[in-house]
Design a protein around this motif. Structure first.
Motif, short mmCIF file in Angstrom:
data_model
loop_
_atom_site.label_atom_id
_atom_site.label_comp_id
_atom_site.label_asym_id
_atom_site.label_seq_id
_atom_site.Cartn_x
_atom_site.Cartn_y
_atom_site.Cartn_z
N PRO A 61 0.81 -1.23 0.00
CA PRO A 61 0.00 0.00 0.00
C PRO A 61 0.84 1.27 0.00
O PRO A 61 0.49 2.26 -0.65
CB PRO A 61 -0.83 -0.12 1.28
N GLY A 62 1.95 1.27 0.74
CA GLY A 62 2.81 2.45 0.77
C GLY A 62 3.55 2.66 -0.54
O GLY A 62 3.74 3.79 -0.98
N HIS A 78 -5.53 9.01 1.60
CA HIS A 78 -4.49 8.59 2.55
C HIS A 78 -5.08 7.81 3.72
O HIS A 78 -4.48 6.84 4.20
CB HIS A 78 -3.73 9.81 3.07
N SER A 79 -6.24 8.23 4.19
CA SER A 79 -6.85 7.55 5.33
C SER A 79 -7.16 6.09 5.00
O SER A 79 -6.89 5.18 5.80
CB SER A 79 -8.13 8.27 5.76
N LYS A 80 -7.70 5.85 3.83
CA LYS A 80 -8.01 4.49 3.43
C LYS A 80 -6.74 3.67 3.19
O LYS A 80 -6.69 2.47 3.47
CB LYS A 80 -8.89 4.49 2.17
N ASN A 81 -5.71 4.33 2.67
CA ASN A 81 -4.45 3.63 2.46
C ASN A 81 -3.81 3.22 3.78
O ASN A 81 -3.34 2.09 3.94
CB ASN A 81 -3.50 4.52 1.66
N LEU A 82 -3.82 4.13 4.75
CA LEU A 82 -3.25 3.83 6.07
C LEU A 82 -4.09 2.80 6.81
O LEU A 82 -3.57 2.05 7.65
CB LEU A 82 -3.14 5.11 6.90
N ALA A 83 -5.40 2.74 6.51
CA ALA A 83 -6.25 1.73 7.15
C ALA A 83 -5.82 0.32 6.77
O ALA A 83 -6.00 -0.62 7.55
CB ALA A 83 -7.71 1.96 6.76
N SER A 89 -2.32 -4.37 11.85
CA SER A 89 -1.72 -4.24 13.19
C SER A 89 -2.67 -4.66 14.30
O SER A 89 -2.21 -5.11 15.35
CB SER A 89 -1.28 -2.79 13.41
N TYR A 90 -3.98 -4.51 14.10
CA TYR A 90 -4.94 -4.78 15.18
C TYR A 90 -4.78 -6.19 15.76
O TYR A 90 -4.65 -6.34 16.99
CB TYR A 90 -6.37 -4.57 14.69
#
Length: 316
Positions: A61-62, A78-83, A89-90
């Motif tokens: 993704p990055g 960006h928000s969806k990409n970082l999600a 990580s969760y």
């Protein structure tokens, strides 16, 4: 005689204890009539490959933010990409703490490695299908499943390495394994944007193919490990810690251990988090590099670690 098996040992009362009371570690110093000293090298080769796929696809993704934005449309930001990183990580907030417990007391090292590697493969395939059909939320589910095995497979990989190598060989083996994993990350940043400029789905599916290869490497590793333990009986018995894990044991950890944990935490916060946005920052600010050039800059630390990691065994 049954009691002469290297997996069995008499206790102080003369009774034979089951091998589950011991943590078997494969010896690499002895030789076998048919396999000799080359056998651990084959095992190490398999160990190197089992996380190659997960390291390759983790930063997809990055590395492909702009390509994914064009592929999914204007709603992708960006928000969806970082999600896609967050949902990975969760599960690892919990699984990284109990991954070792699962391997030691529930699945065993071989089944645990196959389980976690299977999660990675299934999760990445779901992600690939999600990207192929432009279904962001399906891709999100794939990254979550991928996260169920991502970090815990590293625990299994380290356990395999410690089983087969000891003494000065252990540090070198760890360095080689880490170096090879970084090859996956480096090549992903350097190659995937170029592939995505031609076809985003092809770039994503190539990442999925690396996870398939890593799963087969994990299967081969488990086979070699089983053969080395059962058939060659090249094991030495180390008494495992008595009792099960409790959080009270954390108080017995030395200060040096906590300092190492702290270094790793701040490294993840300061460096690996930056990786998720570094490529887009280099494209949107300053000289505004192209996506392929920005991703190549991001890959430089990983390329350095490919050669630097194995060399640190000289100081151990």
């Amino acid at each position: 005689d049954e009691t002469s098996s290297p997996l069995l040992k008499k206790n102080k009362d003369g009774l034979v204890n089951d091998s589950r009371e011991f943590l078997p570690t494969i010896q690499t110093t002895s030789t076998d009539g048919c396999c000799g000293d080359w056998y651990p090298k084959v095992v190490l080769f398999c160990i190197m490959w089992i996380t190659f796929g997960s390291y390759w696809v983790f930063d997809t993704p990055g590395a492909l933010y702009d390509n994914l934005k064009d592929w999914f449309g204007d709603g992708y930001n960006h928000s969806k990409n970082l999600a896609l990183y967050s949902v990975y990580s969760y599960p690892n907030i919990v699984l990284c703490l109990f991954g070792g417990h699962i391997i030691d007391n529930i699945t065993g090292i071989r089944m645990g490695a196959l389980l976690f590697c299977g999660f990675i493969l299934v999760g990445e395939l779901i992600f690939c299908v999600g990207v192929q059909f432009k279904s962001y939320y399906l891709a999100l589910v794939g990254r979550f499943v991928f996260g169920l095995g991502g970090e815990s497979l590293g625990v299994a990989q380290s356990t395999f390495t410690a089983r087969w190598f000891d003494g000065p060989q252990l540090a070198l083996a760890f360095g080689i394994v880490l170096s090879f994993s970084r090859i996956g990350s480096s090549v992903n940043f350097a190659l995937t944007p170029t592939l995505a400029s031609s076809s985003v789905p092809i770039a994503i599916w190539i990442g999925g193919a690396t996870c398939v290869f890593s799963f087969f490497a994990c299967c081969a590793l488990c086979l070699f490990d089983w053969y080395g333990e059962v058939k060659l009986q090249r094991v030495r018995e180390i008494k495992s810690s008595e009792g099960s894990f409790s959080f009270a044991q954390l108080r017995t950890f030395p200060l040096s251990a906590w300092l190492i944990y702290g270094i790793c935490v701040f490294f993840y916060i300061g460096v690996l988090t930056f990786y998720t946005v570094a490529s887009s920052i280099m494209q949107d600010t300053g000289p505004e590099y192209s996506e392929s050039t920005a991703s190549l800059f991001v890959s430089i630390p990983n390329f350095v670690s490919i050669f630097a990691s194995p060399s640190f065994w000289l100081s151990c």
